[in-house]
Design a protein around this motif. Sequence first.
Motif, PDB file in Angstrom:
ATOM      1  N   THR A  21      20.494 -45.408  -7.763  1.00 43.02           N
ATOM      2  CA  THR A  21      20.032 -45.890  -9.058  1.00 43.02           C
ATOM      3  C   THR A  21      20.988 -46.981  -9.519  1.00 43.02           C
ATOM      4  N   ALA A  22      20.442 -48.052 -10.062  1.00 42.63           N
ATOM      5  CA  ALA A  22      21.265 -49.127 -10.613  1.00 42.63           C
ATOM      6  C   ALA A  22      20.654 -49.590 -11.925  1.00 42.63           C
ATOM      7  N   LEU A  23      21.532 -49.977 -12.844  1.00 44.18           N
ATOM      8  CA  LEU A  23      21.107 -50.462 -14.159  1.00 44.18           C
ATOM      9  C   LEU A  23      21.819 -51.762 -14.481  1.00 44.18           C
ATOM     10  N   TRP A  24      21.056 -52.712 -14.969  1.00 42.16           N
ATOM     11  CA  TRP A  24      21.602 -53.987 -15.433  1.00 42.16           C
ATOM     12  C   TRP A  24      21.402 -54.034 -16.942  1.00 42.16           C
ATOM     13  N   LEU A  25      22.486 -54.131 -17.681  1.00 40.64           N
ATOM     14  CA  LEU A  25      22.406 -54.353 -19.118  1.00 40.64           C
ATOM     15  C   LEU A  25      22.284 -55.859 -19.320  1.00 40.64           C
ATOM     16  N   LEU A  26      21.235 -56.274 -19.969  1.00 40.79           N
ATOM     17  CA  LEU A  26      20.956 -57.696 -20.165  1.00 40.79           C
ATOM     18  C   LEU A  26      21.068 -58.049 -21.641  1.00 40.79           C
ATOM     19  N   SER A  48      17.723 -57.251 -22.852  1.00 38.82           N
ATOM     20  CA  SER A  48      17.348 -55.836 -22.773  1.00 38.82           C
ATOM     21  C   SER A  48      17.939 -55.196 -21.532  1.00 38.82           C
ATOM     22  N   HIS A  49      17.120 -54.738 -20.550  1.00 40.74           N
ATOM     23  CA  HIS A  49      17.684 -54.034 -19.398  1.00 40.74           C
ATOM     24  C   HIS A  49      16.726 -54.032 -18.208  1.00 40.74           C
ATOM     25  N   GLU A  96      12.097 -51.511 -12.847  1.00 42.01           N
ATOM     26  CA  GLU A  96      11.562 -51.688 -14.193  1.00 42.01           C
ATOM     27  C   GLU A  96      12.402 -52.714 -14.936  1.00 42.01           C
ATOM     28  N   LEU A  97      11.732 -53.579 -15.693  1.00 46.54           N
ATOM     29  CA  LEU A  97      12.414 -54.593 -16.481  1.00 46.54           C
ATOM     30  C   LEU A  97      11.805 -54.608 -17.876  1.00 46.54           C
ATOM     31  N   SER A  98      12.653 -54.507 -18.871  1.00 42.43           N
ATOM     32  CA  SER A  98      12.245 -54.644 -20.267  1.00 42.43           C
ATOM     33  C   SER A  98      12.966 -55.855 -20.831  1.00 42.43           C
ATOM     34  N   SER A  99      12.239 -56.645 -21.610  1.00 43.65           N
ATOM     35  CA  SER A  99      12.823 -57.880 -22.125  1.00 43.65           C
ATOM     36  C   SER A  99      12.165 -58.285 -23.428  1.00 43.65           C
ATOM     37  N   CYS A 100      12.960 -58.872 -24.304  1.00 44.16           N
ATOM     38  CA  CYS A 100      12.408 -59.451 -25.526  1.00 44.16           C
ATOM     39  C   CYS A 100      11.908 -60.878 -25.272  1.00 44.16           C
ATOM     40  N   ALA A 101      12.095 -61.376 -24.054  1.00 50.67           N
ATOM     41  CA  ALA A 101      11.696 -62.743 -23.701  1.00 50.67           C
ATOM     42  C   ALA A 101      10.586 -62.700 -22.644  1.00 50.67           C
TER      43      ALA A 101
END
Length: 103
Positions: free
Chosen positions: A49-54, A57-58, A73-78
């Motif tokens: 498992t890997a997580l990128w804090l962006l 978002s993430h 999975e990618l969540s973004s405000c852009a």
Amino acid sequence: MEAKIYNQRWWLSSCDSEALKRVISAELNRAGFTILNFVEHYFQPQGYTALWLLAESHAAVHTFPEEGKSYVELSSCAASLLEHFDRYLRDAAAKQQWQVTTS
């Protein structure tokens, strides 16, 4: 700015943690995301498992070695950055000979 989050999910036909980490990191950068932090965990006897804090978002990847696939999975405000990432991930996956499906 309006409070809005866009989400996209993909299944990739790969469980190669190093390749997944390399490809996802590269395509997040290429799409214009700002990576603030990265954390990963290797499960025993298998799994990753890997997580990128962006800044936007993430993103996350979870491997399912018993099925030979990974969930991204990618969540973004852009929305535009997410659209760029989708295109770049699909291109990179094709070069890696990974199949991509969305859920």
